[in-house]
Design a protein around this motif. Structure first.
Motif, PDB file in Angstrom:
ATOM      1  N   PRO A  63       0.811  -1.191   0.039  1.00  0.00           N
ATOM      2  CA  PRO A  63      -0.024   0.044  -0.025  1.00  0.00           C
ATOM      3  C   PRO A  63       1.087   1.206   0.065  1.00  0.00           C
ATOM      4  CG  PRO A  63      -0.675  -1.287   1.688  1.00  0.00           C
ATOM      5  CD  PRO A  63       0.727  -2.166   1.098  1.00  0.00           C
ATOM      6  N   GLY A  64       0.472   2.234  -0.757  1.00  0.00           N
ATOM      7  CA  GLY A  64       1.390   3.685  -0.798  1.00  0.00           C
ATOM      8  C   GLY A  64       1.272   4.273   0.838  1.00  0.00           C
ATOM      9  N   ILE A  65       2.506   4.693   1.007  1.00  0.00           N
ATOM     10  CA  ILE A  65       2.628   5.405   2.357  1.00  0.00           C
ATOM     11  C   ILE A  65       1.691   6.547   2.548  1.00  0.00           C
ATOM     12  CG2 ILE A  65       4.559   6.410   3.584  1.00  0.00           C
ATOM     13  CD1 ILE A  65       6.569   4.599   2.248  1.00  0.00           C
ATOM     14  N   VAL A  66       1.380   6.442   3.814  1.00  0.00           N
ATOM     15  CA  VAL A  66       0.553   7.868   4.329  1.00  0.00           C
ATOM     16  C   VAL A  66       1.482   8.575   5.330  1.00  0.00           C
ATOM     17  CG1 VAL A  66      -1.559   8.715   5.418  1.00  0.00           C
ATOM     18  CG2 VAL A  66      -1.568   6.717   3.756  1.00  0.00           C
ATOM     19  N   ASP A  67       2.076   9.796   4.801  1.00  0.00           N
ATOM     20  CA  ASP A  67       3.007  10.405   5.783  1.00  0.00           C
ATOM     21  C   ASP A  67       2.356  11.779   6.200  1.00  0.00           C
ATOM     22  OD1 ASP A  67       5.310  11.384   7.053  1.00  0.00           O
ATOM     23  OD2 ASP A  67       6.070  12.416   5.195  1.00  0.00           O
ATOM     24  N   LEU A  68       1.963  11.189   7.542  1.00  0.00           N
ATOM     25  CA  LEU A  68       1.248  12.408   8.537  1.00  0.00           C
ATOM     26  C   LEU A  68       2.143  13.681   8.892  1.00  0.00           C
ATOM     27  CD1 LEU A  68      -0.908  10.419  11.193  1.00  0.00           C
ATOM     28  CD2 LEU A  68      -1.535  11.091   9.049  1.00  0.00           C
ATOM     29  N   HIS A  69       3.353  13.415   8.798  1.00  0.00           N
ATOM     30  CA  HIS A  69       4.222  14.527   9.269  1.00  0.00           C
ATOM     31  C   HIS A  69       5.461  14.699   8.427  1.00  0.00           C
ATOM     32  CE1 HIS A  69       5.859  17.247  12.680  1.00  0.00           C
ATOM     33  NE2 HIS A  69       7.019  17.013  11.914  1.00  0.00           N
ATOM     34  N   GLY A  70       5.617  15.703   7.576  1.00  0.00           N
ATOM     35  CA  GLY A  70       6.972  15.710   6.990  1.00  0.00           C
ATOM     36  C   GLY A  70       7.072  17.125   6.437  1.00  0.00           C
ATOM     37  N   ASP A  71       8.317  17.599   7.114  1.00  0.00           N
ATOM     38  CA  ASP A  71       8.682  18.951   6.795  1.00  0.00           C
ATOM     39  C   ASP A  71      10.027  19.249   5.972  1.00  0.00           C
ATOM     40  OD1 ASP A  71      10.611  18.639   8.358  1.00  0.00           O
ATOM     41  OD2 ASP A  71       9.655  19.577  10.201  1.00  0.00           O
ATOM     42  N   ALA A  72      10.343  18.034   5.182  1.00  0.00           N
ATOM     43  CA  ALA A  72      11.496  17.898   4.110  1.00  0.00           C
ATOM     44  C   ALA A  72      11.322  19.225   3.160  1.00  0.00           C
ATOM     45  CB  ALA A  72      11.817  16.837   3.667  1.00  0.00           C
ATOM     46  N   PHE A  73       9.968  19.521   2.812  1.00  0.00           N
ATOM     47  CA  PHE A  73       9.719  20.402   1.915  1.00  0.00           C
ATOM     48  C   PHE A  73      10.358  21.939   2.149  1.00  0.00           C
ATOM     49  CE2 PHE A  73       6.552  21.025   4.717  1.00  0.00           C
ATOM     50  CZ  PHE A  73       6.328  22.426   4.836  1.00  0.00           C
ATOM     51  N   GLU A  74      10.541  22.277   3.491  1.00  0.00           N
ATOM     52  CA  GLU A  74      11.175  23.546   3.800  1.00  0.00           C
ATOM     53  C   GLU A  74      12.380  23.585   3.219  1.00  0.00           C
ATOM     54  OE1 GLU A  74       8.941  24.356   8.114  1.00  0.00           O
ATOM     55  OE2 GLU A  74      11.197  23.579   8.170  1.00  0.00           O
ATOM     56  N   ARG A  75      13.172  22.658   3.037  1.00  0.00           N
ATOM     57  CA  ARG A  75      14.413  22.775   2.365  1.00  0.00           C
ATOM     58  C   ARG A  75      14.522  23.081   1.029  1.00  0.00           C
ATOM     59  NH1 ARG A  75      15.662  18.153   5.786  1.00  0.00           N
ATOM     60  NH2 ARG A  75      15.387  16.582   3.791  1.00  0.00           N
ATOM     61  N   GLN A  76      13.301  22.849   0.195  1.00  0.00           N
ATOM     62  CA  GLN A  76      12.998  23.223  -1.060  1.00  0.00           C
ATOM     63  C   GLN A  76      12.811  24.803  -1.090  1.00  0.00           C
ATOM     64  OE1 GLN A  76      14.239  20.672  -2.609  1.00  0.00           O
ATOM     65  NE2 GLN A  76      13.756  19.324  -0.752  1.00  0.00           N
ATOM     66  N   MET A  77      12.109  25.010  -0.180  1.00  0.00           N
ATOM     67  CA  MET A  77      11.695  26.797   0.186  1.00  0.00           C
ATOM     68  C   MET A  77      13.097  27.438   0.655  1.00  0.00           C
ATOM     69  SD  MET A  77       8.063  26.070   2.129  1.00  0.00           S
ATOM     70  CE  MET A  77       7.847  27.939   2.290  1.00  0.00           C
ATOM     71  N   ASN A 131       9.798   7.913  -3.299  1.00  0.00           N
ATOM     72  CA  ASN A 131      10.072   7.422  -2.261  1.00  0.00           C
ATOM     73  C   ASN A 131       8.679   6.438  -1.641  1.00  0.00           C
ATOM     74  OD1 ASN A 131      12.737   7.774  -1.241  1.00  0.00           O
ATOM     75  ND2 ASN A 131      12.185   9.867  -1.546  1.00  0.00           N
ATOM     76  N   GLY A 132       7.635   6.286  -2.381  1.00  0.00           N
ATOM     77  CA  GLY A 132       6.596   5.689  -2.048  1.00  0.00           C
ATOM     78  C   GLY A 132       5.450   6.291  -1.255  1.00  0.00           C
ATOM     79  N   ILE A 133       5.654   7.633  -1.123  1.00  0.00           N
ATOM     80  CA  ILE A 133       4.573   8.398  -0.289  1.00  0.00           C
ATOM     81  C   ILE A 133       3.578   9.154  -1.420  1.00  0.00           C
ATOM     82  CG2 ILE A 133       4.364  10.391   1.202  1.00  0.00           C
ATOM     83  CD1 ILE A 133       7.193  10.080   1.985  1.00  0.00           C
ATOM     84  N   THR A 134       2.473   8.269  -1.070  1.00  0.00           N
ATOM     85  CA  THR A 134       1.412   8.558  -2.076  1.00  0.00           C
ATOM     86  C   THR A 134       0.234   9.514  -1.588  1.00  0.00           C
ATOM     87  OG1 THR A 134       0.082   6.552  -1.461  1.00  0.00           O
ATOM     88  CG2 THR A 134       1.480   6.410  -3.583  1.00  0.00           C
ATOM     89  N   THR A 135       0.411   9.704  -0.020  1.00  0.00           N
ATOM     90  CA  THR A 135      -0.552  10.787   0.494  1.00  0.00           C
ATOM     91  C   THR A 135       0.749  11.458   1.502  1.00  0.00           C
ATOM     92  OG1 THR A 135      -2.405   9.408   0.639  1.00  0.00           O
ATOM     93  CG2 THR A 135      -2.555  11.275   2.103  1.00  0.00           C
ATOM     94  N   VAL A 136       0.623  12.690   1.237  1.00  0.00           N
ATOM     95  CA  VAL A 136       1.847  13.350   2.053  1.00  0.00           C
ATOM     96  C   VAL A 136       1.052  14.823   2.715  1.00  0.00           C
ATOM     97  CG1 VAL A 136       2.549  14.855  -0.142  1.00  0.00           C
ATOM     98  CG2 VAL A 136       3.808  14.476   1.905  1.00  0.00           C
ATOM     99  N   TYR A 137       1.344  14.846   4.210  1.00  0.00           N
ATOM    100  CA  TYR A 137       0.792  15.869   4.890  1.00  0.00           C
ATOM    101  C   TYR A 137       2.002  16.855   5.099  1.00  0.00           C
ATOM    102  CZ  TYR A 137      -3.636  13.802   5.959  1.00  0.00           C
ATOM    103  OH  TYR A 137      -4.952  13.404   5.968  1.00  0.00           O
ATOM    104  N   HIS A 138       1.954  18.258   4.325  1.00  0.00           N
ATOM    105  CA  HIS A 138       2.964  19.153   4.660  1.00  0.00           C
ATOM    106  C   HIS A 138       2.921  19.728   6.029  1.00  0.00           C
ATOM    107  CE1 HIS A 138       4.884  18.480   0.838  1.00  0.00           C
ATOM    108  NE2 HIS A 138       3.979  19.077   0.074  1.00  0.00           N
TER     109      HIS A 138
END
Length: 397
Positions: free
Chosen positions: A52-66, A90-97
């Motif tokens: 099953p696709g990964i459901v990621d409730l808490h990720g803030d790695a996007f801040e490094r792109q900002m 990386n298999g994350i199909t649902t991502v909570y920024h």
């Protein structure tokens, strides 16, 4: 409505891994079974795991792109597109920024929180991962309360977390390296930052009432809530009493145990598992998992970590893969109130990752299907029998 058939893979079905096929119709899994009628496109998954696709409730790695370096900003739309590619690959199909709205200026300011929310709302249809907004509210950020209540009532917030980093901020002022990083992030001078901290701390008596009003607004809007870095059983109990049923990164075993006994969801960081411990020196996540005191793993600050962590738990004998994988799929989906994903079953959203697990501890994602669409492919030759991969693309690869 498009159809897709994945054949020959080893699929995680419930608590078993079974060689079978999956038929996808539109955005959903239409049928499970090796003898399922083929769809218009067929993927050969021989030797691969279907998970099953990964459901990621808490990720803030996007801040490094900002802000890849302190004070160096890039457009949010560019950051979101790049983060989407990283999450999906990386298999994350649902991502909570996980977006922090703090009393600080700079990266975690009101302006950035507003821009990020607006960008996610506008760009969501063109992103491969189901991209959602997790608002991390610094509880001392009292000026934000009214606007956040509006966002909650308007259905713009998908997850709502209470953060309180004030004590650690004050403690860090005496540590030159940490202080320097914090000040750089805000763009203030040292003197201006000190004055700001003093001003914010002076309003500490208003924080509990603000938390209560925000929790009431989230309950009214049916938004799931999380508390971050709970320090004691009493703190966890106080948040639970306000409807906050998810404990993020409890800082000690006593607090995690209290949460588990009450049936709360408990989140730890997947990087903690991969690295063998917390970068802060706090709780070791694999120990908490072994004791039944962790129900969810999140990417935290590193998108590859959930995938790697599940296989690390299996290799270390902490949990079999069949029990480790739900920590990053089924359990976070339930915690977020998403009943349509997190497992491979008829009627579920077709979020599926195809994994080559040949090399121990180094699972390799071969393909990702999100909401029924093939959105990521690393090895077209590996799936050469697939009629959905154009032969020109195979040749080019």
């Amino acid at each position: 409505m498009t159809e897709l058939f994945i054949e020959g893979g080893r699929a995680l079905l419930g608590n078993e891994i079974v060689e079978t096929g999956l038929r996808i119709a539109g955005r959903e899994i239409a049928a499970v079974g090796a003898d399922t009628n083929h769809g218009t496109g067929t993927v050969n998954a021989d030797g691969l795991l279907l998970l099953p696709g990964i459901v990621d409730l808490h990720g803030d790695a996007f801040e490094r792109q900002m802000m890849p370096r302190p004070g160096i900003d890039f457009p949010i739309d560019v950051a979101l597109v790049d983060s989407d590619r990283q999450a999906i690959s990386n298999g994350i199909t649902t991502v909570y920024h996980a977006t922090t709205w703090s009393w600080e200026p700079g990266l975690r300011s009101a302006e950035n929180a507003r821009k990020l929310l607006e960008s996610i709302e506008q760009m969501r249809p063109q992103l491969a991962a189901d991209t959602r907004f997790h608002l991390r509210h610094e509880t001392y950020n009292l000026d934000a309360e009214s606007e956040i209540i509006d966002w909650l009532s308007e259905g713009r917030v998908d997850l709502f977390a209470f953060n309180d980093h004030m004590d650690s901020t004050v403690a860090s002022l005496a540590k030159p390296q940490k202080r320097s990083r914090m000040v750089e992030r805000t763009g203030l001078t040292n003197e201006a930052f000190d004055r700001l901290v003093q001003s914010v701390v002076s309003h500490s008596h208003d924080v509990p009432a603000s938390i209560a009003r925000l929790a009431q607004a989230a309950r009214a809007a049916n938004v799931r809530m999380l508390s971050h870095d709970d320090e004691s059983p009493a703190m966890r109990q106080a948040f639970r009493a306000q409807g906050v049923a998810v404990a993020e990164f409890p800082v000690n075993e006593e607090t995690a145990r209290e949460a588990a006994e009450a049936g709360d969801f408990i989140v730890f960081g997947a990087p903690n598992v991969v690295r063998g411990g917390s970068h802060t020196g706090w709780t070791r996540a694999s120990d908490m998992i072994a004791k039944g005191l962790c129900s969810i793993l999140a990417s935290d600050y590193y998108y590859p970590a959930p995938l790697l962590a599940a296989f690390r738990l299996a290799a270390d004998g902490v949990l079999p893969l069949t029990a480790a994988w739900p920590l990053i799929s089924e359990a976070p989906a339930r915690a977020a109130g998403l009943a349509d994903r997190g497992m491979l079953a008829t009627g579920q959203r077709a979020d599926i990752i195809l994994v080559d697990d040949t090399v121990p501890l180094r699972p390799r994602i071969v393909a990702v299907v999100a909401a029924g669409r093939l959105v990521h492919l690393t090895d077209a030759n590996r799936l050469v029998r697939s009629s959905i991969v154009p032969r020109k693309a195979v040749a080019a690869a």
